[in-house]
Design a protein around this motif. Structure first.
Motif, mmCIF file in Angstrom:
data_model
loop_
_atom_site.group_PDB
_atom_site.id
_atom_site.type_symbol
_atom_site.label_atom_id
_atom_site.label_comp_id
_atom_site.label_asym_id
_atom_site.label_seq_id
_atom_site.Cartn_x
_atom_site.Cartn_y
_atom_site.Cartn_z
ATOM 1 N N VAL A 108 -2.797 45.866 34.893
ATOM 2 C CA VAL A 108 -3.883 46.657 35.452
ATOM 3 C C VAL A 108 -4.977 46.630 34.392
ATOM 4 C CG1 VAL A 108 -4.609 48.957 36.212
ATOM 5 C CG2 VAL A 108 -2.318 48.116 36.794
ATOM 6 N N ARG A 109 -6.107 45.991 34.731
ATOM 7 C CA ARG A 109 -7.213 45.822 33.783
ATOM 8 C C ARG A 109 -8.357 46.737 34.189
ATOM 9 N NH1 ARG A 109 -6.472 40.477 35.796
ATOM 10 N NH2 ARG A 109 -4.647 39.582 34.783
ATOM 11 N N MET A 110 -8.762 47.581 33.256
ATOM 12 C CA MET A 110 -9.822 48.556 33.517
ATOM 13 C C MET A 110 -10.929 48.373 32.493
ATOM 14 S SD MET A 110 -7.246 51.813 33.699
ATOM 15 C CE MET A 110 -6.043 51.142 32.542
ATOM 16 N N PRO B 115 -6.517 53.995 43.587
ATOM 17 C CA PRO B 115 -7.866 54.393 44.023
ATOM 18 C C PRO B 115 -8.558 55.342 43.034
ATOM 19 C CG PRO B 115 -6.351 54.486 45.870
ATOM 20 C CD PRO B 115 -5.527 54.231 44.633
ATOM 21 N N LEU B 116 -7.794 56.216 42.408
ATOM 22 C CA LEU B 116 -8.380 57.113 41.407
ATOM 23 C C LEU B 116 -8.880 56.317 40.207
ATOM 24 C CD1 LEU B 116 -9.052 59.918 40.335
ATOM 25 C CD2 LEU B 116 -6.699 60.079 39.496
ATOM 26 N N ILE B 117 -8.075 55.371 39.733
ATOM 27 C CA ILE B 117 -8.500 54.525 38.610
ATOM 28 C C ILE B 117 -9.784 53.778 38.982
ATOM 29 C CG2 ILE B 117 -7.917 52.524 37.187
ATOM 30 C CD1 ILE B 117 -4.943 53.421 37.480
ATOM 31 N N ALA C 55 -7.353 57.740 33.747
ATOM 32 C CA ALA C 55 -7.085 56.412 34.311
ATOM 33 C C ALA C 55 -5.877 55.758 33.636
ATOM 34 C CB ALA C 55 -8.320 55.521 34.187
ATOM 35 N N VAL C 56 -5.810 55.854 32.320
ATOM 36 C CA VAL C 56 -4.669 55.288 31.586
ATOM 37 C C VAL C 56 -3.381 56.004 31.965
ATOM 38 C CG1 VAL C 56 -3.653 55.090 29.266
ATOM 39 C CG2 VAL C 56 -6.007 54.355 29.670
ATOM 40 N N THR C 57 -3.439 57.317 32.105
ATOM 41 C CA THR C 57 -2.264 58.089 32.516
ATOM 42 C C THR C 57 -1.775 57.626 33.881
ATOM 43 O OG1 THR C 57 -2.949 60.007 31.225
ATOM 44 C CG2 THR C 57 -1.419 60.419 33.037
ATOM 45 N N GLU C 58 -2.685 57.431 34.813
ATOM 46 C CA GLU C 58 -2.304 56.964 36.157
ATOM 47 C C GLU C 58 -1.668 55.580 36.101
ATOM 48 O OE1 GLU C 58 -2.256 58.458 39.124
ATOM 49 O OE2 GLU C 58 -2.935 60.315 38.205
#
Length: 164
Positions: free
Chosen positions: A147-149, A126-128, A70-73
């Motif tokens: 972008v907050r995950m 969408p992947l994240i 997710a971070v890579t994306e």
């Protein structure tokens, strides 16, 4: 005399603060913070730093793999989309709160806008969203794109890094 400007929460902030500062309403010291030029080779550096944090926390391999992907994306989106006319900063803040890891990837680029000439397939966000417990897109102080995950770590992390 200090110049100040209110952010969206109405908190005054002096202009020119570092990208890594958090809004006063969410002020906590990040457990990991890194700012690098938004270049392809620095995506691997950020991924490695997040992997190191996961190793210290002794996260499950699958959970750590999902977080790193997710971070890579998110970082790849910064590299590809944020600065079409040059280079700028790419920042990451990670904070652990009980059994959740919150990660913010930020840039000072043009924001998240559709791009018809995009070199990718448009599947990054969408992947994240699939990998993370929650995903928010927004604008932080100083109008940076964020972008907050949030990721569920499965077990509460206490101060010495040992899961409970």
């Amino acid at each position: 005399m200090d110049e100040t400007e209110p952010n969206e929460a109405g908190v005054e902030r002096a202009p020119g603060h570092a990208m890594s500062e958090l809004d006063e309403s969410r002020r906590t010291a990040p457990d990991l913070e890194i700012t690098l030029p938004a270049r392809a080779e620095n995506v691997a550096v950020v991924r490695h730093a997040v992997g190191g944090l996961g190793d210290v926390l002794e996260l499950d391999d699958q959970v750590l793999s999902d977080i790193k992907l997710a971070v890579t994306e998110a970082c790849t989106n910064v590299v590809v989309h944020a600065y079409p006319d040059g280079e700028g900063p790419m920042g990451l803040r990670a904070a652990i709160n009980a059994r959740r890891l919150s990660i913010v990837v930020a840039d000072r680029g043009r924001g998240i806008v559709p791009r018809p000439d995009s070199p990718g397939l448009g599947l990054g966000l969408p992947l994240i969203a699939t990998l993370a417990e929650s995903l928010e897109l927004g604008t932080g102080h100083d109008q940076q794109t964020e972008v907050r995950m949030t990721f569920d770590l499965g077990a509460e992390i206490i101060a010495d890094g040992v899961p409970t």
